[in-house]
Scaffold this motif. Structure first.
Motif, PDB file in Angstrom:
ATOM      1  N   MET A   1       0.476  -0.872  -0.248  1.00  0.00           N
ATOM      2  CA  MET A   1      -0.051  -0.487   0.018  1.00  0.00           C
ATOM      3  C   MET A   1       0.739   1.474  -0.239  1.00  0.00           C
ATOM      4  SD  MET A   1      -3.300  -0.896   2.340  1.00  0.00           S
ATOM      5  CE  MET A   1      -4.531  -1.234   2.010  1.00  0.00           C
ATOM      6  N   GLY A   2       1.930   0.769   0.245  1.00  0.00           N
ATOM      7  CA  GLY A   2       3.046   2.431   0.316  1.00  0.00           C
ATOM      8  C   GLY A   2       2.615   3.560   1.193  1.00  0.00           C
ATOM      9  N   TRP A   3       2.357   2.712   2.966  1.00  0.00           N
ATOM     10  CA  TRP A   3       2.483   3.736   3.419  1.00  0.00           C
ATOM     11  C   TRP A   3       3.362   3.422   4.605  1.00  0.00           C
ATOM     12  CZ3 TRP A   3      -3.255   2.140   5.860  1.00  0.00           C
ATOM     13  CH2 TRP A   3      -3.856   2.006   4.378  1.00  0.00           C
ATOM     14  N   GLY A   4       4.670   2.770   4.252  1.00  0.00           N
ATOM     15  CA  GLY A   4       5.654   3.360   4.912  1.00  0.00           C
ATOM     16  C   GLY A   4       6.817   4.036   5.721  1.00  0.00           C
ATOM     17  N   THR A   5       5.816   5.866   4.629  1.00  0.00           N
ATOM     18  CA  THR A   5       6.404   6.771   4.922  1.00  0.00           C
ATOM     19  C   THR A   5       5.271   7.937   5.654  1.00  0.00           C
ATOM     20  OG1 THR A   5       5.775   7.834   2.704  1.00  0.00           O
ATOM     21  CG2 THR A   5       7.995   6.618   3.135  1.00  0.00           C
ATOM     22  N   LEU A   6       3.907   7.235   6.300  1.00  0.00           N
ATOM     23  CA  LEU A   6       3.070   7.740   6.417  1.00  0.00           C
ATOM     24  C   LEU A   6       3.153   7.985   8.113  1.00  0.00           C
ATOM     25  CD1 LEU A   6      -0.025   7.109   4.116  1.00  0.00           C
ATOM     26  CD2 LEU A   6       1.315   9.315   4.089  1.00  0.00           C
ATOM     27  N   GLN A   7       2.947   8.736   8.796  1.00  0.00           N
ATOM     28  CA  GLN A   7       2.925   9.392  10.215  1.00  0.00           C
ATOM     29  C   GLN A   7       1.604  10.007  10.737  1.00  0.00           C
ATOM     30  OE1 GLN A   7       6.785  10.463  11.301  1.00  0.00           O
ATOM     31  NE2 GLN A   7       7.512  10.014  10.372  1.00  0.00           N
ATOM     32  N   ASN A   8       1.261   9.964  12.232  1.00  0.00           N
ATOM     33  CA  ASN A   8       0.362  10.487  12.732  1.00  0.00           C
ATOM     34  C   ASN A   8      -0.996  10.581  12.113  1.00  0.00           C
ATOM     35  OD1 ASN A   8       2.290  10.611  14.878  1.00  0.00           O
ATOM     36  ND2 ASN A   8       3.443  12.068  13.325  1.00  0.00           N
ATOM     37  N   GLY A   9      -1.617  11.888  11.537  1.00  0.00           N
ATOM     38  CA  GLY A   9      -2.611  11.885  10.923  1.00  0.00           C
ATOM     39  C   GLY A   9      -2.944  11.719   9.740  1.00  0.00           C
ATOM     40  N   ALA A  10      -1.926  11.878   9.419  1.00  0.00           N
ATOM     41  CA  ALA A  10      -1.280  11.050   7.701  1.00  0.00           C
ATOM     42  C   ALA A  10      -1.933   9.283   7.677  1.00  0.00           C
ATOM     43  CB  ALA A  10      -1.004  11.132   6.963  1.00  0.00           C
ATOM     44  N   LEU A  11      -1.380   9.530   8.603  1.00  0.00           N
ATOM     45  CA  LEU A  11      -2.443   7.318   8.947  1.00  0.00           C
ATOM     46  C   LEU A  11      -2.926   6.903   8.775  1.00  0.00           C
ATOM     47  CD1 LEU A  11      -0.400   4.786   8.211  1.00  0.00           C
ATOM     48  CD2 LEU A  11       0.450   4.750  10.691  1.00  0.00           C
ATOM     49  N   ILE A  12      -3.799   8.038  10.108  1.00  0.00           N
ATOM     50  CA  ILE A  12      -4.842   7.361  10.360  1.00  0.00           C
ATOM     51  C   ILE A  12      -6.304   7.598   9.200  1.00  0.00           C
ATOM     52  CG2 ILE A  12      -7.093   7.976  11.637  1.00  0.00           C
ATOM     53  CD1 ILE A  12      -4.252   8.289  13.943  1.00  0.00           C
ATOM     54  N   ALA A  13      -6.001   8.872   8.477  1.00  0.00           N
ATOM     55  CA  ALA A  13      -6.605   8.952   7.812  1.00  0.00           C
ATOM     56  C   ALA A  13      -6.696   8.243   6.504  1.00  0.00           C
ATOM     57  CB  ALA A  13      -5.674  10.835   6.673  1.00  0.00           C
ATOM     58  N   ALA A  14      -5.720   7.673   6.056  1.00  0.00           N
ATOM     59  CA  ALA A  14      -5.025   6.594   5.082  1.00  0.00           C
ATOM     60  C   ALA A  14      -5.978   5.643   5.315  1.00  0.00           C
ATOM     61  CB  ALA A  14      -3.831   6.605   4.893  1.00  0.00           C
ATOM     62  N   ALA A  15      -6.092   4.756   6.538  1.00  0.00           N
ATOM     63  CA  ALA A  15      -6.718   3.905   7.212  1.00  0.00           C
ATOM     64  C   ALA A  15      -8.534   4.129   7.011  1.00  0.00           C
ATOM     65  CB  ALA A  15      -6.562   3.733   8.540  1.00  0.00           C
ATOM     66  N   GLU A  16      -8.878   5.181   7.111  1.00  0.00           N
ATOM     67  CA  GLU A  16      -9.640   5.774   6.788  1.00  0.00           C
ATOM     68  C   GLU A  16     -10.610   5.894   5.373  1.00  0.00           C
ATOM     69  OE1 GLU A  16     -11.890   8.094  10.260  1.00  0.00           O
ATOM     70  OE2 GLU A  16     -10.630   9.136   8.953  1.00  0.00           O
ATOM     71  N   ALA A  17      -9.693   6.270   4.140  1.00  0.00           N
ATOM     72  CA  ALA A  17      -9.762   6.303   3.545  1.00  0.00           C
ATOM     73  C   ALA A  17     -10.454   5.030   2.697  1.00  0.00           C
ATOM     74  CB  ALA A  17      -8.982   7.465   2.766  1.00  0.00           C
ATOM     75  N   GLU A  18      -9.261   3.869   3.229  1.00  0.00           N
ATOM     76  CA  GLU A  18      -9.014   2.747   1.963  1.00  0.00           C
ATOM     77  C   GLU A  18     -10.111   2.016   3.115  1.00  0.00           C
ATOM     78  OE1 GLU A  18      -7.743   1.400   0.043  1.00  0.00           O
ATOM     79  OE2 GLU A  18      -6.875   3.038  -0.359  1.00  0.00           O
ATOM     80  N   GLY A  19     -11.234   2.059   3.930  1.00  0.00           N
ATOM     81  CA  GLY A  19     -12.085   1.919   4.265  1.00  0.00           C
ATOM     82  C   GLY A  19     -11.870   0.222   5.556  1.00  0.00           C
ATOM     83  N   PHE A  20     -10.567   0.733   6.707  1.00  0.00           N
ATOM     84  CA  PHE A  20     -10.674  -0.127   7.787  1.00  0.00           C
ATOM     85  C   PHE A  20     -11.191   0.160   8.690  1.00  0.00           C
ATOM     86  CE2 PHE A  20      -6.403  -0.104   5.178  1.00  0.00           C
ATOM     87  CZ  PHE A  20      -6.169  -1.462   5.037  1.00  0.00           C
ATOM     88  N   ASP A  21     -11.349  -0.461   9.353  1.00  0.00           N
ATOM     89  CA  ASP A  21     -12.323  -0.132  10.261  1.00  0.00           C
ATOM     90  C   ASP A  21     -12.303   0.066  12.140  1.00  0.00           C
ATOM     91  OD1 ASP A  21     -14.875  -0.959   9.048  1.00  0.00           O
ATOM     92  OD2 ASP A  21     -14.752  -3.306   9.102  1.00  0.00           O
ATOM     93  N   VAL A  22     -10.852  -0.907  11.858  1.00  0.00           N
ATOM     94  CA  VAL A  22      -9.996  -0.838  13.093  1.00  0.00           C
ATOM     95  C   VAL A  22      -8.384  -0.241  13.029  1.00  0.00           C
ATOM     96  CG1 VAL A  22      -9.330  -1.703  15.576  1.00  0.00           C
ATOM     97  CG2 VAL A  22     -11.681  -2.162  14.286  1.00  0.00           C
TER      98      VAL A  22
END
Length: 55
Positions: A1-22
């Motif tokens: 998914m290429g999320w290795g560089t995401l941190q903090n709020g950006a990581l949470i926002a990306a998880a939400e955008a991808e439809g993660f529940d937890v």
């Protein structure tokens, strides 16, 4: 998914955008570092053991 560089709020926002529940973390200070109001996913903070420590 290429999320290795995401941190903090950006990581949470990306998880939400991808439809993660937890969102799992061990960061006990997350609620003080991020505005979590209005998030659509559950955030679970896992406890960790320190050397010689107890839960």
């Amino acid at each position: 998914m290429g999320w290795g560089t995401l941190q903090n709020g950006a990581l949470i926002a990306a998880a939400e955008a991808e439809g993660f529940d937890v969102f799992l973390t061990t960061d006990k200070k997350l609620k003080y570092q991020q505005n979590l109001a209005g998030r659509r996913l559950a955030i679970v903070v896992l406890s960790t053991l320190m050397a010689g420590g107890k839960l």
